[in-house]
Write a protein that holds these residues in place. Structure first.
Motif, short mmCIF file in Angstrom:
data_model
loop_
_atom_site.label_atom_id
_atom_site.label_comp_id
_atom_site.label_asym_id
_atom_site.label_seq_id
_atom_site.Cartn_x
_atom_site.Cartn_y
_atom_site.Cartn_z
N SER A 105 0.85 -1.19 0.00
CA SER A 105 0.00 0.00 0.00
C SER A 105 0.89 1.23 0.00
CB SER A 105 -0.93 -0.01 1.22
OG SER A 105 -0.18 0.02 2.43
N ARG A 106 0.27 2.36 -0.30
CA ARG A 106 1.03 3.60 -0.32
C ARG A 106 0.20 4.72 0.28
NH1 ARG A 106 2.79 4.57 -6.24
NH2 ARG A 106 3.44 6.63 -5.49
N ASP A 107 0.90 5.65 0.92
CA ASP A 107 0.28 6.85 1.49
C ASP A 107 0.97 8.03 0.82
OD1 ASP A 107 -0.49 9.03 3.00
OD2 ASP A 107 -0.55 7.90 4.87
N ASN A 108 0.30 8.61 -0.15
CA ASN A 108 0.92 9.69 -0.91
C ASN A 108 1.17 10.94 -0.06
OD1 ASN A 108 1.05 8.15 -3.24
ND2 ASN A 108 -0.95 8.84 -3.96
N LYS B 91 2.25 10.94 2.89
CA LYS B 91 3.45 10.71 3.70
C LYS B 91 4.64 10.25 2.86
CE LYS B 91 0.91 9.49 7.90
NZ LYS B 91 0.69 8.47 8.96
#
Length: 120
Positions: A70-73, A75
């Protein structure tokens, strides 16, 4: 200067879980396909999972159903949640950013790697 900094590796018993994190430089993160690769001792580096800027994911057959990328753009961070770990998952895990450049080319950036060891 582009940097990728991994964290979260360690020693875990078979069946356990770990979460890897990779913080990437803001300048490249939002446009890059982010991936996790691993390299076991004496073996070639292999793709574990990747996620595009739009959220599409790919997984190696050996980790499907056990690992989640998953990714948190906001952060600039990509994660790899690893569940039901097996001794065969023991390797150095590397974060990768495949960043599009002009004329359709890609530049690959790599983190320094983090060791994951799964004991039986």
């Amino acid at each position: 200067q582009v940097q990728l900094v991994e964290s979260g590796g360690g020693l875990v018993q078979a069946g356990g879980s770990l979460r890897l994190s990779c913080v990437a430089s803001r300048i490249i993160f939002s446009i890059s396909t982010m991936g996790w690769y691993r390299q076991a001792s004496g073996k070639q580096r292999e793709l574990v999972a990747s996620i595009t800027s739009g959220g599409q994911t790919i997984y190696a057959e050996s980790v499907k159903g056990r690992f989640t990328i998953s990714r948190d753009n906001a952060k600039n961070t990509v994660y790899l949640q690893m569940n039901s770990l097996e001794p065969e998952d023991t390797a150095v895990y590397f974060c990768n950013a495949a960043t599009p450049r002009l004329r359709g080319t890609l530049t690959n950036y790599w983190g320094q790697g983090t060791q994951v060891t799964v004991s039986s």
